[in-house]
Write a protein that holds these residues in place. Structure first.
Motif, PDB file in Angstrom:
ATOM      1  N   SER A 185      11.718 -23.978 -73.935  1.00 54.17           N
ATOM      2  CA  SER A 185      13.065 -23.504 -74.271  1.00 54.17           C
ATOM      3  C   SER A 185      13.598 -24.200 -75.511  1.00 54.17           C
ATOM      4  CB  SER A 185      14.010 -23.733 -73.089  1.00 54.17           C
ATOM      5  OG  SER A 185      13.564 -23.052 -71.935  1.00 54.17           O
ATOM      6  N   VAL A 186      13.316 -25.505 -75.607  1.00 53.11           N
ATOM      7  CA  VAL A 186      13.765 -26.259 -76.786  1.00 53.11           C
ATOM      8  C   VAL A 186      13.102 -25.725 -78.051  1.00 53.11           C
ATOM      9  CG1 VAL A 186      13.699 -28.522 -77.901  1.00 53.11           C
ATOM     10  CG2 VAL A 186      14.360 -28.340 -75.496  1.00 53.11           C
ATOM     11  N   LEU A 187      11.811 -25.441 -77.966  1.00 53.83           N
ATOM     12  CA  LEU A 187      11.116 -24.902 -79.137  1.00 53.83           C
ATOM     13  C   LEU A 187      11.681 -23.543 -79.536  1.00 53.83           C
ATOM     14  CD1 LEU A 187       7.408 -25.846 -78.318  1.00 53.83           C
ATOM     15  CD2 LEU A 187       8.940 -26.935 -79.969  1.00 53.83           C
ATOM     16  N   ALA A 188      11.946 -22.684 -78.527  1.00 53.86           N
ATOM     17  CA  ALA A 188      12.537 -21.381 -78.831  1.00 53.86           C
ATOM     18  C   ALA A 188      13.918 -21.533 -79.456  1.00 53.86           C
ATOM     19  CB  ALA A 188      12.620 -20.534 -77.556  1.00 53.86           C
ATOM     20  N   GLY A 189      14.720 -22.453 -78.901  1.00 57.17           N
ATOM     21  CA  GLY A 189      16.042 -22.705 -79.477  1.00 57.17           C
ATOM     22  C   GLY A 189      15.959 -23.247 -80.885  1.00 57.17           C
ATOM     23  N   THR A 190      14.940 -24.077 -81.150  1.00 53.92           N
ATOM     24  CA  THR A 190      14.766 -24.627 -82.498  1.00 53.92           C
ATOM     25  C   THR A 190      14.459 -23.525 -83.504  1.00 53.92           C
ATOM     26  OG1 THR A 190      13.944 -26.711 -81.564  1.00 53.92           O
ATOM     27  CG2 THR A 190      13.443 -26.256 -83.881  1.00 53.92           C
ATOM     28  N   VAL A 191      13.618 -22.584 -83.106  1.00 52.52           N
ATOM     29  CA  VAL A 191      13.293 -21.463 -83.997  1.00 52.52           C
ATOM     30  C   VAL A 191      14.543 -20.633 -84.290  1.00 52.52           C
ATOM     31  CG1 VAL A 191      11.983 -19.315 -84.200  1.00 52.52           C
ATOM     32  CG2 VAL A 191      10.895 -21.355 -83.252  1.00 52.52           C
ATOM     33  N   ILE A 192      15.341 -20.357 -83.240  1.00 51.06           N
ATOM     34  CA  ILE A 192      16.581 -19.599 -83.439  1.00 51.06           C
ATOM     35  C   ILE A 192      17.521 -20.352 -84.373  1.00 51.06           C
ATOM     36  CG2 ILE A 192      18.644 -18.717 -82.285  1.00 51.06           C
ATOM     37  CD1 ILE A 192      16.929 -18.217 -79.815  1.00 51.06           C
ATOM     38  N   ALA A 193      17.655 -21.668 -84.151  1.00 51.54           N
ATOM     39  CA  ALA A 193      18.561 -22.463 -84.985  1.00 51.54           C
ATOM     40  C   ALA A 193      18.116 -22.471 -86.441  1.00 51.54           C
ATOM     41  CB  ALA A 193      18.640 -23.894 -84.442  1.00 51.54           C
ATOM     42  N   LEU A 194      16.811 -22.585 -86.688  1.00 52.59           N
ATOM     43  CA  LEU A 194      16.320 -22.624 -88.069  1.00 52.59           C
ATOM     44  C   LEU A 194      16.537 -21.286 -88.774  1.00 52.59           C
ATOM     45  CD1 LEU A 194      13.011 -24.657 -87.637  1.00 52.59           C
ATOM     46  CD2 LEU A 194      15.173 -25.437 -88.619  1.00 52.59           C
ATOM     47  N   LEU A 195      16.250 -20.190 -88.078  1.00 49.22           N
ATOM     48  CA  LEU A 195      16.480 -18.878 -88.683  1.00 49.22           C
ATOM     49  C   LEU A 195      17.959 -18.653 -88.967  1.00 49.22           C
ATOM     50  CD1 LEU A 195      14.039 -16.652 -86.578  1.00 49.22           C
ATOM     51  CD2 LEU A 195      13.766 -17.378 -88.958  1.00 49.22           C
TER      52      LEU A 195
END
Length: 385
Positions: A176-186
């Motif tokens: 979940s953290v990795l998915a959230g990180t991708v969303i935050a970066l985009l």
């Protein structure tokens, strides 16, 4: 001819057409406020429920907004140098990623190199503590300590399944953290590239004739958020460098991880510095005993006094300008709703809302702590598109 008798009119000055005085005025006011408070409470509960449900998406977006506030100026300055905003946003984003990955790599290498020694020292210190319980003033029976140790081992073995499922839940959390990180970066990339255009489109689409006034309030609040983020990062860097240098001089292991933890926890007002300082002192205690721990405690106190007595009043107070009780309640509520991330974003969120409401009510009014924020409002990045 009979005379008509006029009946006296009944007074209907009371609430809801009732005779005057039949319902106490205080009860009328209380009832009027009560149903309004109930409606507000229902709406607030609904919003909190929606936020909790969509938190895996909304939290990364909020984090991206807070990060974008101070970094947008870099993109704007690169645009003045004829670098397109898309390229400038990409440069800033890649630089940020490289910096974070570099720190994580350095921290991981330090942990791998020093964790075994620190673990052995911790075990040795724990055994010394057990010996002190037996031979010291308490004279605890060795059989009691052995019994407690056997119970602890049995409890660990009996709950091994639960620990394994907990490990699986940690694995899913990492996903979940990795998915959230991708969303935050985009989201961060698009906020840096087109954030101003997004805001102006939303304002024109939703506020009609009040678009200009809402835009001025949002611009002021955005400037306040950027100042808060830059100030927080600077204060956190001072804390991390000061405590990290102190730990390095004392020869304490895990210096880089300690400095990174101090940097991260320093973004949590009131509580973060104490937590990170306690971690540094605990590592010093495990590594070198009470002497190193007390010296490390002195270093932490000096650094945090420098921050709290000099840097915080000069910089942080103008950035947030919130009463300590407001900060306390904000951090507590943010922690309950979203854990550590909520504690970090609570105060900048409240500061943003406070500035926005102040400017929306009176565009000429100064929001709290805005005396030196004129440069925020004059930045070309904040001009309407």
């Amino acid at each position: 001819m009979a005379r008509l008798r006029l009946r006296p009119k009944r007074s209907v000055d009371g609430a809801d057409g009732a005779p005057a005085g039949s319902v106490p005025y205080g009860l009328v006011i209380t009832a009027a406020w009560s149903w309004r408070v109930i409606v507000i409470g229902v709406v607030a509960f609904f919003l909190v429920s929606v936020f909790a449900t969509l938190s895996p998406i909304l939290l990364p977006m909020v984090i991206a907004l807070i990060i974008a506030a101070p970094l947008e100026h870099l993109v704007t300055r690169m645009e003045k140098l004829r670098i397109p905003r898309a390229a400038g946003a990409a440069i800033v984003l890649v630089t940020l990623i490289v910096l974070v990955l570099g720190l994580l790599t350095a921290a991981g290498g330090t942990i791998a190199a020093g964790f075994n020694d620190l673990r052995d020292q911790a075990i040795e210190g724990f055994n010394t503590f057990l010996d002190w319980l037996v031979d010291g003033p308490f004279h605890v029976d060795q059989a009691q300590i052995d019994n407690l140790s056997e119970r602890a081992q049995g409890l660990l073995q009996n709950n091994w399944t639960g620990l394994a499922s907990g490990a699986l839940s940690v694995t899913s959390t990492i996903g979940s953290v990795l998915a959230g990180t991708v969303i935050a970066l985009l989201a961060l990339f698009f906020f840096l590239k087109d954030g101003r255009l997004m805001w102006w489109w939303v304002v024109k689409s939703t506020t009609g004739t009040n678009a200009e006034r809402v835009d001025l309030a949002g611009t002021a609040a955005w400037g306040k958020l950027g100042r808060y983020a830059r100030t927080s990062a600077f204060v956190a860097l001072i804390d991390a460098v000061g405590i990290g240098i102190g730990a390095w001089i004392l020869g304490i292991p895990l210096v880089i991880p300690i400095a990174i933890l101090v940097f991260l926890f320093s973004f949590v007002p009131m509580f973060g510095a104490a937590i990170s300082g306690a971690i540094a002192v605990l590592v010093a205690l495990v590594d070198g005993g009470w002497t190193k721990a007390l010296i490390m405690l002195g270093i932490v106190i000096v650094v945090q006094q420098l921050e709290g007595s000099i840097l915080y009043p000069l910089m942080f107070g103008k950035a947030a300008s919130l009463h300590p009780i407001v900060i306390l309640l904000s951090v507590s509520a943010g922690t309950l709703l979203a854990g550590f991330v909520g504690a970090v974003i609570a105060v900048p969120f409240i500061s943003f809302i406070t500035t926005f409401i102040t400017k929306l009510r009176d565009p000429e009014a100064r929001a709290p702590g805005e005396e030196d924020d004129e440069d925020e409002l004059d930045d070309p990045a904040l001009e309407p598109a």
